[in-house]
Design a protein around this motif. Sequence first.
Motif, short mmCIF file in Angstrom:
data_model
loop_
_atom_site.label_atom_id
_atom_site.label_comp_id
_atom_site.label_asym_id
_atom_site.label_seq_id
_atom_site.Cartn_x
_atom_site.Cartn_y
_atom_site.Cartn_z
N GLY A 275 -39.63 -12.17 -29.20
CA GLY A 275 -39.24 -13.40 -29.64
C GLY A 275 -37.94 -13.61 -30.25
N TRP A 276 -37.46 -12.41 -30.59
CA TRP A 276 -36.17 -12.28 -31.28
C TRP A 276 -35.05 -12.30 -30.25
N ALA A 277 -34.05 -13.37 -30.24
CA ALA A 277 -33.27 -13.28 -29.21
C ALA A 277 -32.13 -12.30 -29.11
N LYS A 278 -31.91 -11.85 -30.39
CA LYS A 278 -30.75 -10.74 -30.21
C LYS A 278 -31.17 -9.51 -29.56
N ALA A 279 -32.37 -9.31 -29.76
CA ALA A 279 -33.02 -7.97 -29.29
C ALA A 279 -32.75 -8.00 -27.58
N HIS A 280 -32.90 -9.24 -27.02
CA HIS A 280 -32.85 -9.55 -25.66
C HIS A 280 -31.32 -9.53 -25.33
N VAL A 281 -30.66 -10.12 -26.23
CA VAL A 281 -29.12 -10.12 -25.73
C VAL A 281 -28.57 -8.74 -25.63
N ARG A 282 -29.15 -7.85 -26.43
CA ARG A 282 -28.72 -6.36 -26.35
C ARG A 282 -29.18 -5.72 -25.23
N ARG A 283 -30.55 -6.09 -24.79
CA ARG A 283 -30.92 -5.66 -23.68
C ARG A 283 -30.00 -6.04 -22.41
N GLY A 284 -29.84 -7.15 -22.53
CA GLY A 284 -28.86 -7.57 -21.62
C GLY A 284 -27.82 -6.98 -21.18
N GLY A 285 -27.06 -6.74 -22.35
CA GLY A 285 -25.50 -5.84 -22.39
C GLY A 285 -25.89 -4.72 -21.92
N ALA A 286 -26.86 -3.82 -22.32
CA ALA A 286 -27.21 -2.61 -21.86
C ALA A 286 -27.59 -2.49 -20.26
N LEU A 287 -28.15 -3.40 -19.89
CA LEU A 287 -28.64 -3.49 -18.29
C LEU A 287 -27.25 -3.64 -17.48
N LEU A 288 -26.37 -4.58 -18.25
CA LEU A 288 -25.25 -4.70 -17.46
C LEU A 288 -24.45 -3.51 -17.00
N GLY A 289 -24.42 -2.74 -18.36
CA GLY A 289 -23.64 -1.48 -18.39
C GLY A 289 -24.23 -0.37 -17.38
N LEU A 290 -25.48 -0.42 -17.34
CA LEU A 290 -26.23 0.29 -16.41
C LEU A 290 -26.26 0.01 -14.83
N GLY A 291 -25.36 -0.99 -14.70
CA GLY A 291 -25.13 -1.78 -13.49
C GLY A 291 -26.73 -2.29 -12.59
N ARG A 292 -27.30 -2.90 -13.62
CA ARG A 292 -28.57 -3.64 -13.23
C ARG A 292 -28.17 -5.20 -13.72
N PRO A 293 -27.38 -5.89 -12.90
CA PRO A 293 -27.10 -7.37 -13.26
C PRO A 293 -28.37 -8.11 -13.15
#
Length: 117
Positions: free
Chosen positions: A84-102
């Motif tokens: 439920g911590w939003a920042k962890a999910h923001v970091r996940r999103g950034g990593a997934l974008l970097g991995l080419g998984r939009p």
Amino acid sequence: AAGVPGSVNVAAGAAEQAGRYKDEGNLAQQAGKYSEAAALYSKAIACDPRDAIYFSNRAAAYLSLRRFGEALADADQAAKLKPGWAKAHVRRGGALLGLGRPEEARLAFESACRFEP
């Protein structure tokens, strides 16, 4: 008990040392010294592996270093430790974008918005 493998107790001194490593890591991150920051956050995690902030901060350092796989692993661990911590999910999103998984990144960012609209 402290020092027992698998124990959730962290000695007060270890927790304090972890906080010092985090603070040093934050200074390194702010100075653009991302490898140094990641190493300091790793030391914080070694002292107190239950704190989601240390994993999230190391994920940020890894994102800055374009080490997206490691950033994703840390973001996942942060989310596991602090659901439920939003920042962890923001970091996940950034990593997934970097991995080419939009598409997965979009879902991670949507999760962050649900937790912190």
